[in-house]
Design an enzyme around this catalytic site. Structure first.
Site, PDB file in Angstrom:
ATOM      1  N   ALA A  47       2.027  -8.331  -0.927  1.00  0.00           N
ATOM      2  CA  ALA A  47       3.082  -8.923  -1.743  1.00  0.00           C
ATOM      3  C   ALA A  47       3.959  -9.815  -0.878  1.00  0.00           C
ATOM      4  O   ALA A  47       3.998  -9.691   0.347  1.00  0.00           O
ATOM      5  CB  ALA A  47       3.932  -7.834  -2.398  1.00  0.00           C
ATOM      6  N   ASP A  48       4.662 -10.701  -1.538  1.00  0.00           N
ATOM      7  CA  ASP A  48       5.678 -11.515  -0.868  1.00  0.00           C
ATOM      8  C   ASP A  48       6.835 -11.707  -1.820  1.00  0.00           C
ATOM      9  O   ASP A  48       6.642 -11.898  -3.024  1.00  0.00           O
ATOM     10  CB  ASP A  48       5.115 -12.871  -0.440  1.00  0.00           C
ATOM     11  CG  ASP A  48       6.104 -13.641   0.410  1.00  0.00           C
ATOM     12  OD1 ASP A  48       6.428 -13.159   1.517  1.00  0.00           O
ATOM     13  OD2 ASP A  48       6.573 -14.705  -0.022  1.00  0.00           O
ATOM     14  N   THR A  49       8.053 -11.644  -1.276  1.00  0.00           N
ATOM     15  CA  THR A  49       9.257 -11.754  -2.084  1.00  0.00           C
ATOM     16  C   THR A  49      10.191 -12.784  -1.470  1.00  0.00           C
ATOM     17  O   THR A  49      10.418 -12.765  -0.257  1.00  0.00           O
ATOM     18  CB  THR A  49       9.978 -10.393  -2.185  1.00  0.00           C
ATOM     19  OG1 THR A  49       9.083  -9.445  -2.784  1.00  0.00           O
ATOM     20  CG2 THR A  49      11.239 -10.493  -3.027  1.00  0.00           C
TER      21      THR A  49
END
Length: 202
Positions: free
Chosen positions: A73-75
């Site tokens: 994931a990336d935020t």
């Protein structure tokens, strides 16, 4: 794939993502990956966050055993189309939080799941409105150590929640791993929602 046969890797060393994925009760291992996290010229924020999440899962897929599923994931915090990233020091954090003060920003959290040659993606978009933040509050917050490695220089699950006047979207997405979207992706591995709610057996 049944839960008892599942081999899952989280391609992240983030303690927040480990905590969130752990809520499903699934067995998983953690794998450290390193990808370049820098927007390309003219790259839209949504495209960027999807690309980084995909790069992370792709690197994890290349490092993991063939039968293993890889989740990444990336935020990112975005204001007026500008991707904030993580603060490089106290002045950078002051600049970020000063710009977020009294305004509504977006938090984009992309999730990428790979299994064999299959690839699934999802994107969570949340909107967070900050109250007005005083300079002395920013200084005190930086001194706490919490914002140093956080996108946008704040952690909604920690002291940073004191700045939040309104949240529209996913609390877990702002933390770093949106559980709704993640659960939907895990359904591709045969893990239905009721199994995740009950906690899949090890």
């Amino acid at each position: 794939m049944q839960a008892k046969d599942l081999n899952l890797i989280l391609a992240s060393t983030s303690p927040r993502r480990r905590e969130l994925l752990g809520r499903f009760g699934l067995p998983f291992e953690v794998l450290a990956v390193e990808v370049e996290e820098r927007p390309r010229s003219g790259e839209a924020a949504e495209d960027y966050v999807r690309r980084v999440a995909s790069d992370k899962s792709g690197q994890g897929r290349a490092m993991a055993p063939e039968e293993t599923a890889v989740l990444a994931a990336d935020t990112e915090v975005v204001l007026d189309g500008h991707i904030f990233g993580k603060p490089q020091g106290p002045e950078h954090a002051r600049e970020m939080l000063g710009r977020l003060s009294g305004r509504t920003h977006e938090v984009l959290s992309a999730v990428s799941l790979r299994w064999g040659d299959r690839h699934w993606e999802a994107l969570s978009v949340s909107r967070v409105r900050f109250r007005d933040i005083f300079p002395q509050e920013i200084d005190a917050y930086w001194a706490s150590g919490e914002p140093a490695d956080k996108a946008g220089a704040y952690a909604i699950q920690g002291r940073g929640e004191l700045f939040v006047a309104e949240l529209r979207g996913s609390f877990s997405g702002v933390m770093g791993l949106p559980l709704l979207e993640t659960a939907r992706l895990l359904q591709h591995l045969g893990l239905e929602t009721e199994r995740l709610l009950a906690g899949a057996p090890p």
